[in-house]
Write a protein that holds these residues in place. Structure first.
Motif, PDB file in Angstrom:
ATOM      1  N   ARG A 118      37.322  41.344  37.554  1.00  0.00           N
ATOM      2  CA  ARG A 118      37.744  41.754  36.219  1.00  0.00           C
ATOM      3  C   ARG A 118      36.812  42.854  35.715  1.00  0.00           C
ATOM      4  O   ARG A 118      35.597  42.789  35.922  1.00  0.00           O
ATOM      5  CB  ARG A 118      37.710  40.570  35.256  1.00  0.00           C
ATOM      6  CG  ARG A 118      38.716  39.496  35.607  1.00  0.00           C
ATOM      7  CD  ARG A 118      38.789  38.427  34.527  1.00  0.00           C
ATOM      8  NE  ARG A 118      39.712  37.365  34.922  1.00  0.00           N
ATOM      9  CZ  ARG A 118      40.014  36.321  34.158  1.00  0.00           C
ATOM     10  NH1 ARG A 118      39.454  36.197  32.965  1.00  0.00           N
ATOM     11  NH2 ARG A 118      40.858  35.404  34.577  1.00  0.00           N
ATOM     12  N   PRO A 167      45.467  36.744  43.694  1.00  0.00           N
ATOM     13  CA  PRO A 167      46.848  36.253  43.729  1.00  0.00           C
ATOM     14  C   PRO A 167      47.071  35.393  44.976  1.00  0.00           C
ATOM     15  O   PRO A 167      46.484  35.638  46.031  1.00  0.00           O
ATOM     16  CB  PRO A 167      47.682  37.537  43.795  1.00  0.00           C
ATOM     17  CG  PRO A 167      46.767  38.631  43.330  1.00  0.00           C
ATOM     18  CD  PRO A 167      45.387  38.216  43.733  1.00  0.00           C
ATOM     19  N   TRP A 220      50.992  27.395  40.315  1.00  0.00           N
ATOM     20  CA  TRP A 220      50.121  28.534  40.053  1.00  0.00           C
ATOM     21  C   TRP A 220      50.467  29.679  40.988  1.00  0.00           C
ATOM     22  O   TRP A 220      51.083  29.483  42.043  1.00  0.00           O
ATOM     23  CB  TRP A 220      48.651  28.139  40.215  1.00  0.00           C
ATOM     24  CG  TRP A 220      48.280  27.634  41.583  1.00  0.00           C
ATOM     25  CD1 TRP A 220      47.737  28.335  42.608  1.00  0.00           C
ATOM     26  CD2 TRP A 220      48.456  26.293  42.073  1.00  0.00           C
ATOM     27  NE1 TRP A 220      47.561  27.539  43.709  1.00  0.00           N
ATOM     28  CE2 TRP A 220      47.983  26.273  43.404  1.00  0.00           C
ATOM     29  CE3 TRP A 220      48.963  25.113  41.517  1.00  0.00           C
ATOM     30  CZ2 TRP A 220      48.018  25.111  44.186  1.00  0.00           C
ATOM     31  CZ3 TRP A 220      48.983  23.969  42.293  1.00  0.00           C
ATOM     32  CH2 TRP A 220      48.507  23.970  43.613  1.00  0.00           C
ATOM     33  N   SER A 230      47.873  32.376  41.130  1.00  0.00           N
ATOM     34  CA  SER A 230      46.602  33.053  41.367  1.00  0.00           C
ATOM     35  C   SER A 230      45.476  32.025  41.275  1.00  0.00           C
ATOM     36  O   SER A 230      45.651  30.943  40.696  1.00  0.00           O
ATOM     37  CB  SER A 230      46.368  34.172  40.350  1.00  0.00           C
ATOM     38  OG  SER A 230      46.174  33.650  39.053  1.00  0.00           O
ATOM     39  N   THR A 231      44.344  32.378  41.838  1.00  0.00           N
ATOM     40  CA  THR A 231      43.152  31.527  41.817  1.00  0.00           C
ATOM     41  C   THR A 231      41.979  32.346  41.302  1.00  0.00           C
ATOM     42  O   THR A 231      41.739  33.462  41.775  1.00  0.00           O
ATOM     43  CB  THR A 231      42.834  30.991  43.224  1.00  0.00           C
ATOM     44  OG1 THR A 231      43.929  30.195  43.681  1.00  0.00           O
ATOM     45  CG2 THR A 231      41.568  30.144  43.222  1.00  0.00           C
ATOM     46  N   THR A 232      41.250  31.802  40.329  1.00  0.00           N
ATOM     47  CA  THR A 232      40.106  32.487  39.740  1.00  0.00           C
ATOM     48  C   THR A 232      38.814  31.937  40.331  1.00  0.00           C
ATOM     49  O   THR A 232      38.632  30.729  40.432  1.00  0.00           O
ATOM     50  CB  THR A 232      40.094  32.316  38.217  1.00  0.00           C
ATOM     51  OG1 THR A 232      41.275  32.920  37.667  1.00  0.00           O
ATOM     52  CG2 THR A 232      38.867  32.974  37.592  1.00  0.00           C
ATOM     53  N   VAL A 259      33.726  37.592  37.586  1.00  0.00           N
ATOM     54  CA  VAL A 259      34.981  36.841  37.589  1.00  0.00           C
ATOM     55  C   VAL A 259      35.967  37.591  38.464  1.00  0.00           C
ATOM     56  O   VAL A 259      36.217  38.783  38.273  1.00  0.00           O
ATOM     57  CB  VAL A 259      35.546  36.688  36.161  1.00  0.00           C
ATOM     58  CG1 VAL A 259      36.883  35.950  36.200  1.00  0.00           C
ATOM     59  CG2 VAL A 259      34.555  35.936  35.274  1.00  0.00           C
ATOM     60  N   ALA A 280      37.658  31.308  33.857  1.00  0.00           N
ATOM     61  CA  ALA A 280      36.682  32.384  33.709  1.00  0.00           C
ATOM     62  C   ALA A 280      35.637  32.063  32.652  1.00  0.00           C
ATOM     63  O   ALA A 280      34.538  32.645  32.665  1.00  0.00           O
ATOM     64  CB  ALA A 280      37.405  33.684  33.349  1.00  0.00           C
ATOM     65  N   ASP A 314      39.868  37.453  40.393  1.00  0.00           N
ATOM     66  CA  ASP A 314      41.207  36.855  40.373  1.00  0.00           C
ATOM     67  C   ASP A 314      41.933  37.215  41.660  1.00  0.00           C
ATOM     68  O   ASP A 314      42.148  38.403  41.943  1.00  0.00           O
ATOM     69  CB  ASP A 314      42.011  37.345  39.169  1.00  0.00           C
ATOM     70  CG  ASP A 314      41.426  36.888  37.846  1.00  0.00           C
ATOM     71  OD1 ASP A 314      41.279  35.673  37.666  1.00  0.00           O
ATOM     72  OD2 ASP A 314      41.110  37.757  37.008  1.00  0.00           O
ATOM     73  N   TYR A 344      39.223  42.919  43.191  1.00  0.00           N
ATOM     74  CA  TYR A 344      39.682  41.696  42.534  1.00  0.00           C
ATOM     75  C   TYR A 344      38.858  41.293  41.311  1.00  0.00           C
ATOM     76  O   TYR A 344      39.206  40.342  40.616  1.00  0.00           O
ATOM     77  CB  TYR A 344      39.701  40.543  43.545  1.00  0.00           C
ATOM     78  CG  TYR A 344      40.718  40.746  44.641  1.00  0.00           C
ATOM     79  CD1 TYR A 344      42.058  40.444  44.441  1.00  0.00           C
ATOM     80  CD2 TYR A 344      40.330  41.269  45.879  1.00  0.00           C
ATOM     81  CE1 TYR A 344      42.998  40.649  45.439  1.00  0.00           C
ATOM     82  CE2 TYR A 344      41.270  41.473  46.889  1.00  0.00           C
ATOM     83  CZ  TYR A 344      42.593  41.160  46.658  1.00  0.00           C
ATOM     84  OH  TYR A 344      43.527  41.367  47.657  1.00  0.00           O
ATOM     85  N   TYR A 404      35.653  27.567  41.576  1.00  0.00           N
ATOM     86  CA  TYR A 404      37.045  27.939  41.326  1.00  0.00           C
ATOM     87  C   TYR A 404      37.478  27.250  40.040  1.00  0.00           C
ATOM     88  O   TYR A 404      37.523  26.013  39.977  1.00  0.00           O
ATOM     89  CB  TYR A 404      37.934  27.495  42.488  1.00  0.00           C
ATOM     90  CG  TYR A 404      37.639  28.210  43.787  1.00  0.00           C
ATOM     91  CD1 TYR A 404      38.096  29.495  44.014  1.00  0.00           C
ATOM     92  CD2 TYR A 404      36.902  27.585  44.793  1.00  0.00           C
ATOM     93  CE1 TYR A 404      37.826  30.152  45.207  1.00  0.00           C
ATOM     94  CE2 TYR A 404      36.628  28.228  45.994  1.00  0.00           C
ATOM     95  CZ  TYR A 404      37.100  29.516  46.195  1.00  0.00           C
ATOM     96  OH  TYR A 404      36.839  30.158  47.384  1.00  0.00           O
TER      97      TYR A 404
END
Length: 395
Positions: A380, A32, A44, A46-48, A28, A69, A30, A378, A66
């Motif tokens: 997690r 910004p 928004w 950020s994009t996950t 995962v 998570a 993330d 980036y 996209y």
């Protein structure tokens, strides 16, 4: 539910068993945004991304989506066991097994995002194992894939807005651009029209100009706004109302000369089958609808109804399948996803001149390799999980 992966059959001509999918690795990430972003119904910062790596021997295939998570958990808990140990060439069989495994959890939504990421990784892996670009594996219908610049967020001030439009049309020479309208859930029609006017002034008369309301308007309101489009030659009106409002889409389509488009939130073929009756161009997103397996099926469905298909977002996911689609209209060169995919992957494509050339250099698969430093920066901390079969399967 599936009974588990089928054993790998020997390839035609002998030579031992076919390669199997040995493991999936899920991360995962993330990212910004580079500035605050908003459209007609959301904002928004950020994009996950959920990134899946499928492994067979020394080869790695990559797929991503996209979204939330939580899709990573669906991959590890529900889908990985249907894929690992299965013949790596049998992507449609793996796709069907994953689809069945989601029966009780739900295929639409998070389940669809997860299935899509794995399916994309499996197609990338297969093409890499065969040593060919994915477009060549599918079979090309075109050499170049048209794109349109996409962004123009409602949160941008005029300077940002104009700068982005000029970047597409002047620096990259992209002859099609799209902006967001429907600001504040459709309560700022005045500013929507002001921004349309500014966009046309910025890009000039020869650039195709598209608008996307993200379902912010009601049907009557969308018709009223569209009445002001003619002086600005708006060619494309995306999601003037919710994609679920089939009657509203039909009403807007009947009242405007701009092509009405929808489909980015389609998760099943039956939902696209309903949309083909009420749009001028069908959209589909391979990171949601079931990966490249189902994206190509949607392309065939659209062609059967005399419609073009446009790829929503994730341009590096779609480029190779788009090259294989005779009825492709274009691929969305979406600001967030372009920025992320260029940051994350070596081998990312350029859209100079308004088209992509996937696989032109002969690099196998999607032609992309994640950068380890970007994954580390980036990702997690607890966002990586490997899933491997408990014991070898097949002969």
């Amino acid at each position: 539910m599936s009974g588990g992966p089928a054993p790998a059959a020997a390839p035609r001509g002998g030579g031992g068993p076919a390669p199997v999918v040995e493991a999936l690795h899920v991360r995962v990430l993330d990212f910004p945004t580079d500035a605050p972003e908003a459209d007609g119904t959301a904002a928004w910062d950020s994009t996950t991304m959920v990134l899946v790596e499928a492994r067979a021997g020394p080869e790695r295939g990559y797929g991503w989506t996209y979204g939330a998570a939580a899709a990573a958990g669906v991959v590890t808990e529900l889908l990985a066991g249907e894929v690992t140990g299965r013949a790596a060439y049998d992507v449609p069989a793996a796709h069907e097994a994953m689809h069945r495994a989601l029966r009780d959890a739900g295929r639409p939504g998070i389940g669809g995002y997860a299935l899509s990421a794995v399916d994309i990784a499996l197609w990338d892996l297969k093409a890499r194992l065969l040593g060919v670009p994915l477009a060549d594996l599918f079979g090309r219908a075109r050499a170049g894939v048209p794109v349109y610049g996409s962004g123009g967020f409602t949160s941008y001030d005029d300077e940002q807005f104009v700068g982005q439009l000029r970047g597409w049309t002047e620096a990259e020479r992209i002859p099609r651009v799209k902006i967001k309208i429907g600001e504040a859930r459709g309560t700022r029609e005045d500013r929507d029209l002001t921004r349309i006017r500014l966009a046309r002034k910025t890009v000039g008369p020869d650039t195709e100009l598209y608008v996307d309301a993200d379902g912010a308007y009601g049907a009557q309101q969308a018709v009223r706004v569209a009445e002001h489009f003619h002086p600005f030659d708006i060619r494309w009106f995306e999601e003037p109302v919710s994609s679920d409002d089939l009657a509203g889409l039909a009403r807007v389509r009947a009242a405007t000369v701009a092509d009405v488009a929808a489909g980015e939130y389609g998760f099943a073929l039956r939902s696209f089958a309903a949309l083909v009756r009420v749009v001028d161009c069908l959209q589909a997103d391979a990171t949601r609808c079931g990966g490249l397996t189902d994206w190509l099926r949607v392309a065939a469905l659209a062609q059967a109804h005399g419609l073009d298909l446009s790829a929503h977002g994730a341009p590096h996911v779609h480029a190779h399948a788009a090259a294989a689609s005779a009825n492709l209209r274009h691929v969305e060169w979406y600001h967030d996803h372009v920025r992320i995919e260029h940051l994350l992957f070596d081998g990312a494509l350029e859209a100079t001149g308004g088209e992509l050339r996937p696989g032109a250099d002969g690099t196998p698969g999607l032609g992309l390799t994640p950068r380890k430093d970007v994954l580390a920066r980036y990702g997690r901390p607890a966002g990586a999980t490997s899933v491997e079969p408990a014991a070898p399967t097949g002969p």
